[in-house]
Each structure stands twice: as C-alpha cells, then as structure tokens.
Design a protein around this motif. Structure first.
Motif, PDB file in Angstrom:
ATOM      1  N   THR A 173       0.826  -1.277   0.089  1.00  0.00           N
ATOM      2  CA  THR A 173       0.059  -0.069   0.003  1.00  0.00           C
ATOM      3  C   THR A 173       0.973   1.208  -0.018  1.00  0.00           C
ATOM      4  O   THR A 173       0.402   2.430  -0.371  1.00  0.00           O
ATOM      5  N   GLY A 174       1.987   1.242   0.592  1.00  0.00           N
ATOM      6  CA  GLY A 174       2.866   2.318   0.910  1.00  0.00           C
ATOM      7  C   GLY A 174       2.623   3.464   1.707  1.00  0.00           C
ATOM      8  O   GLY A 174       2.920   4.593   2.109  1.00  0.00           O
ATOM      9  N   LEU A 175       1.471   2.761   2.688  1.00  0.00           N
ATOM     10  CA  LEU A 175       1.295   3.623   3.993  1.00  0.00           C
ATOM     11  C   LEU A 175       2.055   3.809   4.742  1.00  0.00           C
ATOM     12  O   LEU A 175       3.006   2.920   5.075  1.00  0.00           O
ATOM     13  N   ASP A 176       2.154   4.982   5.560  1.00  0.00           N
ATOM     14  CA  ASP A 176       3.242   5.036   6.624  1.00  0.00           C
ATOM     15  C   ASP A 176       2.979   4.312   7.843  1.00  0.00           C
ATOM     16  O   ASP A 176       3.938   4.099   8.756  1.00  0.00           O
ATOM     17  N   PHE A 177       1.887   3.519   7.856  1.00  0.00           N
ATOM     18  CA  PHE A 177       1.509   2.666   9.000  1.00  0.00           C
ATOM     19  C   PHE A 177       1.447   1.347   8.426  1.00  0.00           C
ATOM     20  O   PHE A 177       0.515   0.404   8.652  1.00  0.00           O
ATOM     21  N   SER A 178       2.120   0.872   7.443  1.00  0.00           N
ATOM     22  CA  SER A 178       1.854  -0.250   6.804  1.00  0.00           C
ATOM     23  C   SER A 178       2.563  -1.295   7.772  1.00  0.00           C
ATOM     24  O   SER A 178       3.170  -1.187   8.921  1.00  0.00           O
ATOM     25  N   SER A 179       2.028  -2.670   7.337  1.00  0.00           N
ATOM     26  CA  SER A 179       2.541  -3.772   8.244  1.00  0.00           C
ATOM     27  C   SER A 179       3.931  -3.780   8.661  1.00  0.00           C
ATOM     28  O   SER A 179       4.820  -3.474   7.749  1.00  0.00           O
ATOM     29  N   THR A 180       4.418  -4.068   9.982  1.00  0.00           N
ATOM     30  CA  THR A 180       5.629  -4.102  10.252  1.00  0.00           C
ATOM     31  C   THR A 180       6.134  -5.595  10.441  1.00  0.00           C
ATOM     32  O   THR A 180       7.282  -5.948  10.810  1.00  0.00           O
ATOM     33  N   HIS A 181       5.156  -6.657  10.222  1.00  0.00           N
ATOM     34  CA  HIS A 181       5.480  -7.842  10.279  1.00  0.00           C
ATOM     35  C   HIS A 181       5.705  -8.442   8.829  1.00  0.00           C
ATOM     36  O   HIS A 181       4.535  -8.418   8.002  1.00  0.00           O
ATOM     37  N   PRO A 182       6.696  -8.691   8.212  1.00  0.00           N
ATOM     38  CA  PRO A 182       6.976  -8.977   6.745  1.00  0.00           C
ATOM     39  C   PRO A 182       6.142 -10.201   6.490  1.00  0.00           C
ATOM     40  O   PRO A 182       6.114 -11.197   6.952  1.00  0.00           O
ATOM     41  N   GLY A 183       5.781  -9.828   5.152  1.00  0.00           N
ATOM     42  CA  GLY A 183       4.878 -10.995   4.587  1.00  0.00           C
ATOM     43  C   GLY A 183       3.517 -11.290   4.968  1.00  0.00           C
ATOM     44  O   GLY A 183       2.833 -12.327   4.742  1.00  0.00           O
ATOM     45  N   LYS A 184       3.018 -10.233   5.954  1.00  0.00           N
ATOM     46  CA  LYS A 184       1.766 -10.326   6.546  1.00  0.00           C
ATOM     47  C   LYS A 184       1.034  -9.105   6.507  1.00  0.00           C
ATOM     48  O   LYS A 184       1.667  -8.090   6.643  1.00  0.00           O
ATOM     49  N   MET A 185      -0.437  -9.268   6.185  1.00  0.00           N
ATOM     50  CA  MET A 185      -1.076  -7.981   6.188  1.00  0.00           C
ATOM     51  C   MET A 185      -2.679  -8.259   6.621  1.00  0.00           C
ATOM     52  O   MET A 185      -3.007  -9.301   6.308  1.00  0.00           O
ATOM     53  N   HIS A 186      -3.205  -6.883   6.914  1.00  0.00           N
ATOM     54  CA  HIS A 186      -4.696  -7.138   7.329  1.00  0.00           C
ATOM     55  C   HIS A 186      -5.318  -6.824   5.888  1.00  0.00           C
ATOM     56  O   HIS A 186      -5.910  -5.684   5.655  1.00  0.00           O
ATOM     57  N   ALA A 187      -5.370  -7.659   4.896  1.00  0.00           N
ATOM     58  CA  ALA A 187      -5.872  -7.375   3.684  1.00  0.00           C
ATOM     59  C   ALA A 187      -7.260  -7.885   3.762  1.00  0.00           C
ATOM     60  O   ALA A 187      -7.668  -7.501   2.632  1.00  0.00           O
TER      61      ALA A 187
END
Length: 379
Positions: free
Chosen positions: A82-96
């Motif tokens: 997403t490029g958001l400044d609050f993007s996931s800090t857990h590599p390879g994981k996302m609240h998609a």
C-alpha cells in the motif's frame, strides 16, 4: 467513563494494521486488544481468554437476554504494497481482509455499550483464526461461550466495493460454505520413451480436474449455485520423465450445506473412479471445518434491516449472496443472528496487497450499530 474519539479509533486501527498475525498466532494483537479493553470501566465487564481469543461480557442492569457481537482478529500471509506510513511491520503479513477495521469497530462498539450501561447483557467475541483454522468453531467447541451464550449474534465484514455509509445484507444466505480439496495420486513413474511401463499421474490428475468440472454442469441444480475451483497442480520433475505422482488442491463453494455435501460426495466419487481406472493410489482429504454457509436469521435480519433503513447516516441495500467464505457461518448455525457488509470504498478488493479501506467508515459503523443495539436493548 472512557471516550475514544474518531481520531482515537483511527489511531487504534492503524496500530492494529501494523501488527497482522496468522491465525492462532495473534499474540501481539491479543496483547494490544487487552490493553484497550483494560482502559474501560472494569466493574461493568468480565473478561475471559483462551489461546488468543477474548470474550468480554458487559453486565446489564436487569438482563432478560444476551446480545452478541463477533469480530475476527487474524491477518493474511500477504506482502503489503500500500505504501502507507503505517504499513505492516510484520514481513509477509497484512490485514488485507480488513480485520483491523473489524477489530476497531468492535472496540468502539464495546466502549459505546459500556457507556450506555445497558439493561441486557452484551457479549463481545474477539475471535482468532477466521482465515485458516475456523476459530469460531474452535472457540465454540472449547466452551468459551458456554456461560454467556448470546441469544442473538451479529457481525460484519468490510466491503471495498461499497461506498462509505452503505450497509448491505439479506435474509438467508449471505456467504457461501466452503470446503478445501487435497488429492494426491500415486502410480509408477518412468522414462518418457517407455510409457507402457509407467503409470502417468499427470494424465490421471488431469482427468480428475476435468471430470470435476462436470459436477457444477451436471449434478448441481441450475437454480442453485456451486463452484469447484482447483488452484494448484504439482507433478513431475523434468521433460523426459513420466510423473509417478501428482497433487492437486482446490476449493468448493456452495450456498447451502446440502449442496456442499453433495459436491463433496461427487468429488470423492470421481477421484476414486480415476484411481480405479488408472490403477493408482489415491490419498484425498476434504476439509470444511467450520466454514458453513452464512445463513442470516429471518427475524434478526429483518429487524436489523428495518432499523438501518431509517437510520439517517446509512444507505441500506439488499445484496446478492457472495461465494466468499466466512466461519461466522458456524456460529450462526448454532445461534440465530445476522452478518452484513460495511462499505469502505477501497480501489482494491479483499485479499489484495493494496487494499486500503477508508477510515471514516469506522465511526459510521460504530454509531449505527450502537444505535441499533440501544434499540434492541429496549425490547
């Protein structure tokens, strides 16, 4: 009294968005949720935990029933883009899938209910493992809800392709039931130049995939719906070796449980027939877990829709069933209730690495649902 403002809720959502975790591993998420729950007046609530699940009971002043709300808390194994400044800090994981939004609405709603000092009891389930292990079924079977079982249960799912301020639902089936297919065929491999001495499992597995497509076209009533999709096909090592094994995996999606069971039966029959005709071994698993069709109860859903039709900030629409799966279907098979879509107007859909829901949907959702619950509490 705890009062989280619109900006507070957005900050909560952004923190949750940064820490997505896979089902039954939501340890940091659990810790953060407990931190926020502990900010609420503790004399009004009772909290129970099991693994990463949390149940919060709001004690009513003179309860005659229990009203339930469920949120899921896990993320997906997707690399965020997403490029958001609050993007996931857990590599390879996302609240998609928007579970960060779901949790935030649940916390905001919990705060509103506590502050309302309701007459009836309310129960909030923060449920793990919706995406992978049917956490709703696990929680129910463990008995975490046994002494606070809701009389009616509600939950939402964000919908990227609906505008903010829109709620969509329907009486009856909202989401499909699912079942995962794993089929492994084992025969005899060999040299490509001598096919008569081998038993080609690429051909066997291909026949299985092709014949499985006839289930929808020839076994499913055209008035009903079913999907059989294969997503992986693994076989062989190089161009001149006949494969002695092949593995395929896929999914079944149906709008009724009876159709799911019929489709499972036909999948197994076809696979077993292939194994006989190709003289090979079959290892097959069909796994549904708790991903039953999400069947909205007529009474609770009619009440919900009638209320939202007259709630000024909401545009209520009646939606068609979707072939997405949701393990809230298991809980609704035990407890009457309603699930609905909450519009979040994202240019990218669910499970997409660029899914970006609009955060103004949080406050709208909290206010509309808490108003509905206040009305329910009067009855």
């Amino acid at each position: 009294m705890t009062v989280w403002t619109k900006n507070d809720l957005i900050a909560i959502r952004r923190k949750l968005h940064q820490i997505p975790e896979i089902g039954l591993e939501e340890f940091e998420t659990h810790e953060y949720l407990m931190q926020k729950i502990n900010e609420l007046p503790q004399e009004q609530i009772e909290v129970k935990e099991w693994k990463t699940a949390i149940v919060v009971k709001v004690k009513g002043t003179s309860p005659s029933k229990t009203i339930g709300w469920r949120t899921d808390i896990d993320g997906l194994p997707i690399k965020e883009e997403t490029g958001l400044d609050f993007s996931s800090t857990h590599p390879g994981k996302m609240h998609a899938c928007g579970h960060d939004m779901h949790m935030t609405v649940a916390l905001g709603l919990l705060q509103e209910i506590v502050n309302q000092k309701p007459k009836n009891d309310f129960v909030f389930l923060f449920q793990p493992a919706e995406e992978n292990e049917s956490g709703g079924k696990l929680v129910y079977e463990y008995g975490l809800l046994d002494d606070c079982l809701p009389d009616e249960f509600y939950g939402l799912h964000v919908q990227p392709f609906l505008p903010v301020g829109t709620i969509g639902t329907r009486v009856g089936t909202l989401f499909a039931g699912t079942c995962e297919i794993q089929a492994h065929f084992t025969g005899k491999g060999g040299h490509a130049a001598f096919p008569h001495e081998s038993n080609d499992m690429i051909i066997a597995a291909t026949e299985f995939v092709q014949q499985a497509q006839t289930i929808v076209s020839r076994n499913v009533n055209p008035i009903e719906g079913a999907v059989v999709t294969f997503g992986t096909f693994e076989a062989g090592t190089t161009n001149n070796v006949i494969a002695g094994s092949a593995h395929v995996s896929g999914t079944i999606r149906t709008l009724t449980q009876s159709m799911n069971e019929l489709t499972q039966k036909r999948i197994r029959q076809i696979a077993e027939g292939i194994a006989v005709s190709f003289q090979c071994q079959l290892d097959m698993t069909l796994t549904q877990k708790g991903y039953l069709p999400v069947e909205n109860n007529p009474e609770t859903t009619k009440n919900f829709m009638d209320f939202m039709r007259h709630y000024a900030a909401i545009n209520l629409i009646e939606t068609e069933p979707a072939m997405t799966g949701e393990d809230f279907g298991y809980l609704l098979s035990k407890i009457p209730g309603t699930m609905f879509w909450l519009g979040v107007d994202s240019p990218y859909g669910l499970h997409h690495e660029k899914m970006m829901p609009k955060e103004e949907a949080i406050e709208i959702g909290v206010q509309a649902i808490s108003a509905f619950f206040a009305e329910l509490d009067k009855k």
